[in-house]
Design an enzyme around this catalytic site. Structure first.
Site, PDB file in Angstrom:
ATOM      1  N   ASP A 115       0.808  -1.214   0.000  1.00 12.44           N
ATOM      2  CA  ASP A 115       0.000   0.000   0.000  1.00 12.44           C
ATOM      3  C   ASP A 115       0.844   1.268   0.000  1.00 12.44           C
ATOM      4  O   ASP A 115       0.608   2.174  -0.781  1.00 12.44           O
ATOM      5  CB  ASP A 115      -0.980   0.000   1.189  1.00 12.44           C
ATOM      6  CG  ASP A 115      -0.304  -0.303   2.528  1.00 12.44           C
ATOM      7  OD1 ASP A 115       0.933  -0.454   2.574  1.00 12.44           O
ATOM      8  OD2 ASP A 115      -1.031  -0.410   3.541  1.00 12.44           O
ATOM      9  N   ASP A 118       6.812   4.043   3.692  1.00 13.76           N
ATOM     10  CA  ASP A 118       6.958   5.064   4.736  1.00 13.76           C
ATOM     11  C   ASP A 118       8.416   5.061   5.198  1.00 13.76           C
ATOM     12  O   ASP A 118       9.258   5.739   4.622  1.00 13.76           O
ATOM     13  CB  ASP A 118       5.956   4.740   5.845  1.00 13.76           C
ATOM     14  CG  ASP A 118       5.929   5.778   6.938  1.00 13.76           C
ATOM     15  OD1 ASP A 118       6.624   6.796   6.816  1.00 13.76           O
ATOM     16  OD2 ASP A 118       5.211   5.577   7.937  1.00 13.76           O
ATOM     17  N   LYS A 146       5.543   8.226   0.790  1.00 15.35           N
ATOM     18  CA  LYS A 146       5.592   9.484   1.537  1.00 15.35           C
ATOM     19  C   LYS A 146       6.823  10.282   1.146  1.00 15.35           C
ATOM     20  O   LYS A 146       7.891   9.708   0.921  1.00 15.35           O
ATOM     21  CB  LYS A 146       5.586   9.205   3.043  1.00 15.35           C
ATOM     22  CG  LYS A 146       4.237   8.687   3.504  1.00 15.35           C
ATOM     23  CD  LYS A 146       4.115   8.687   5.004  1.00 15.35           C
ATOM     24  CE  LYS A 146       2.789   8.097   5.395  1.00 15.35           C
ATOM     25  NZ  LYS A 146       2.692   7.836   6.839  1.00 15.35           N
ATOM     26  N   PHE A 167      -0.224  10.868   8.149  1.00 11.61           N
ATOM     27  CA  PHE A 167      -0.880   9.570   8.329  1.00 11.61           C
ATOM     28  C   PHE A 167      -2.181   9.559   7.526  1.00 11.61           C
ATOM     29  O   PHE A 167      -3.052  10.401   7.726  1.00 11.61           O
ATOM     30  CB  PHE A 167      -1.152   9.306   9.812  1.00 11.61           C
ATOM     31  CG  PHE A 167      -1.679   7.925  10.064  1.00 11.61           C
ATOM     32  CD1 PHE A 167      -0.821   6.832  10.073  1.00 11.61           C
ATOM     33  CD2 PHE A 167      -3.032   7.707  10.291  1.00 11.61           C
ATOM     34  CE1 PHE A 167      -1.302   5.544  10.284  1.00 11.61           C
ATOM     35  CE2 PHE A 167      -3.524   6.422  10.513  1.00 11.61           C
ATOM     36  CZ  PHE A 167      -2.651   5.344  10.512  1.00 11.61           C
ATOM     37  N   VAL A 168      -2.307   8.603   6.633  1.00 14.32           N
ATOM     38  CA  VAL A 168      -3.492   8.543   5.772  1.00 14.32           C
ATOM     39  C   VAL A 168      -4.282   7.247   5.987  1.00 14.32           C
ATOM     40  O   VAL A 168      -3.734   6.245   6.445  1.00 14.32           O
ATOM     41  CB  VAL A 168      -3.115   8.663   4.276  1.00 14.32           C
ATOM     42  CG1 VAL A 168      -2.575  10.041   3.954  1.00 14.32           C
ATOM     43  CG2 VAL A 168      -2.114   7.584   3.858  1.00 14.32           C
TER      44      VAL A 168
HETATM   45  P1  5GP Z   1       7.170   1.218   6.468  1.00 12.34           P
HETATM   46  O1  5GP Z   1       7.589  -0.154   6.857  1.00 12.34           O
HETATM   47  O2  5GP Z   1       7.615   1.625   5.066  1.00 12.34           O
HETATM   48  O3  5GP Z   1       7.503   2.250   7.498  1.00 12.34           O
HETATM   49  O4  5GP Z   1       5.607   1.257   6.475  1.00 12.34           O
HETATM   50  C1  5GP Z   1       4.903   0.468   5.650  1.00 12.34           C
HETATM   51  C2  5GP Z   1       3.631  -0.014   6.298  1.00 12.34           C
HETATM   52  O5  5GP Z   1       3.186   0.781   7.386  1.00 12.34           O
HETATM   53  C3  5GP Z   1       2.578   0.093   5.239  1.00 12.34           C
HETATM   54  O6  5GP Z   1       2.495  -1.135   4.526  1.00 12.34           O
HETATM   55  C4  5GP Z   1       1.334   0.404   6.012  1.00 12.34           C
HETATM   56  O7  5GP Z   1       0.709  -0.801   6.373  1.00 12.34           O
HETATM   57  C5  5GP Z   1       1.820   1.121   7.231  1.00 12.34           C
HETATM   58  N1  5GP Z   1       1.723   2.587   7.053  1.00 12.34           N
HETATM   59  C6  5GP Z   1       2.715   3.443   6.758  1.00 12.34           C
HETATM   60  N2  5GP Z   1       2.268   4.702   6.653  1.00 12.34           N
HETATM   61  C7  5GP Z   1       0.940   4.637   6.865  1.00 12.34           C
HETATM   62  C8  5GP Z   1      -0.111   5.632   6.870  1.00 12.34           C
HETATM   63  O8  5GP Z   1       0.067   6.827   6.639  1.00 12.34           O
HETATM   64  N3  5GP Z   1      -1.363   5.167   7.142  1.00 12.34           N
HETATM   65  C9  5GP Z   1      -1.640   3.867   7.383  1.00 12.34           C
HETATM   66  N4  5GP Z   1      -2.906   3.550   7.626  1.00 12.34           N
HETATM   67  N5  5GP Z   1      -0.683   2.904   7.387  1.00 12.34           N
HETATM   68  C10 5GP Z   1       0.593   3.294   7.129  1.00 12.34           C
HETATM   69 MG    MG Z   2       1.307  -2.695   5.286  1.00 13.37          MG
END
Ligand code: 5GP
Ligand code: MG
Length: 193
Positions: A115, A118, A146, A167-168
């Site tokens: 999805d 981040d 992001k 945060f979305v």
């Molecule tokens: P990362 O491991 O890149 O930090 O984050 C990835 C996972 O964190 C995404 O697959 C998602 O499930 C969750 N995530 C990251 N940012 C957001 C956000 O803004 N909103 C939501 N609902 N989930 C997020």
């Molecule tokens: Mg995820």
């Protein structure tokens, strides 16, 4: 947005939104473009070898469902579970695998579908897990990225939209496991958190 075509469920959840960042029409247009790009790029590969889509639960389910129905090639779907925002968290606590890959990807071409990028931790974790299983190639596709260095620096072949570092929710993305069914992507009001 046309209220007549908006499901009632979405109306309830819209009351909790601060702002819609990307509405359903824009999402649909971009998903179609991504699917065209992916099937064009992979046309030679999929003529010879098998493609396996590895998608990350749970946030990617809606994007996955829309994307794969626009990919004409014969392919398999595998699901992995990664949790990084347990419950009411709006900041990543560091990703953990909660469901590992069940199928065989050895010698196959893999497209990771997630999805949002981040911190990039989830993508690194998945790529590491996949590499142990000796795929022929690994590509990655995310709907959202992001605008923060950790996300922009994470290798990813296909990106739907670059969004501000907020945060979305919606279109699969949750807060406390709600709002996944909202067809648009937006930010929550402070008092909905
Ligand atoms: P990362 O491991 O890149 O930090 O984050 C990835 C996972 O964190 C995404 O697959 C998602 O499930 C969750 N995530 C990251 N940012 C957001 C956000 O803004 N909103 C939501 N609902 N989930 C997020
Ligand atoms: Mg995820």
């Amino acid at each position: 947005m046309n209220p007549a075509s908006t499901p009632i469920l979405a109306y309830h959840m819209h009351a909790d939104l601060d702002k819609i960042l990307i509405d359903r029409e824009r999402i649909a247009r971009r998903v179609a473009e991504l699917a065209d790009e992916i099937s064009h790029d992979l046309r030679d590969i999929t003529a010879r070898d098998e493609l396996v889509i590895v998608s990350v639960l749970t946030g990617s389910i809606i994007f996955l469902a829309d994307l794969i129905r626009r990919l004409p090639q014969k392919l398999r779907i595998e699901l992995v579970g990664v949790e990084s925002y347990p419950g009411r968290a709006t900041e990543s606590r560091g990703p953990k695998i909660t469901r590992s890959l069940a199928g065989n990807i050895e010698g196959r071409h893999v497209l990771i579908v997630d999805d949002i990028l981040d911190s990039g931790g989830t993508m690194r974790l998945i790529r590491g897990e996949l590499a142990k299983r000796r795929p022929k190639s690994v590509r990655a596709c995310v709907l959202l990225r992001k605008e923060r260095p950790s996300a922009m620096e994470t290798p990813c072949d296909y990106v739907g939209f670059d969004i501000p570092d907020v945060f979305v929710v919606g279109y699969g993305l949750d807060y406390n496991n709600y709002y996944r069914t909202l067809p648009d992507i937006g930010t929550l009001k402070e008092d909905a958190l």
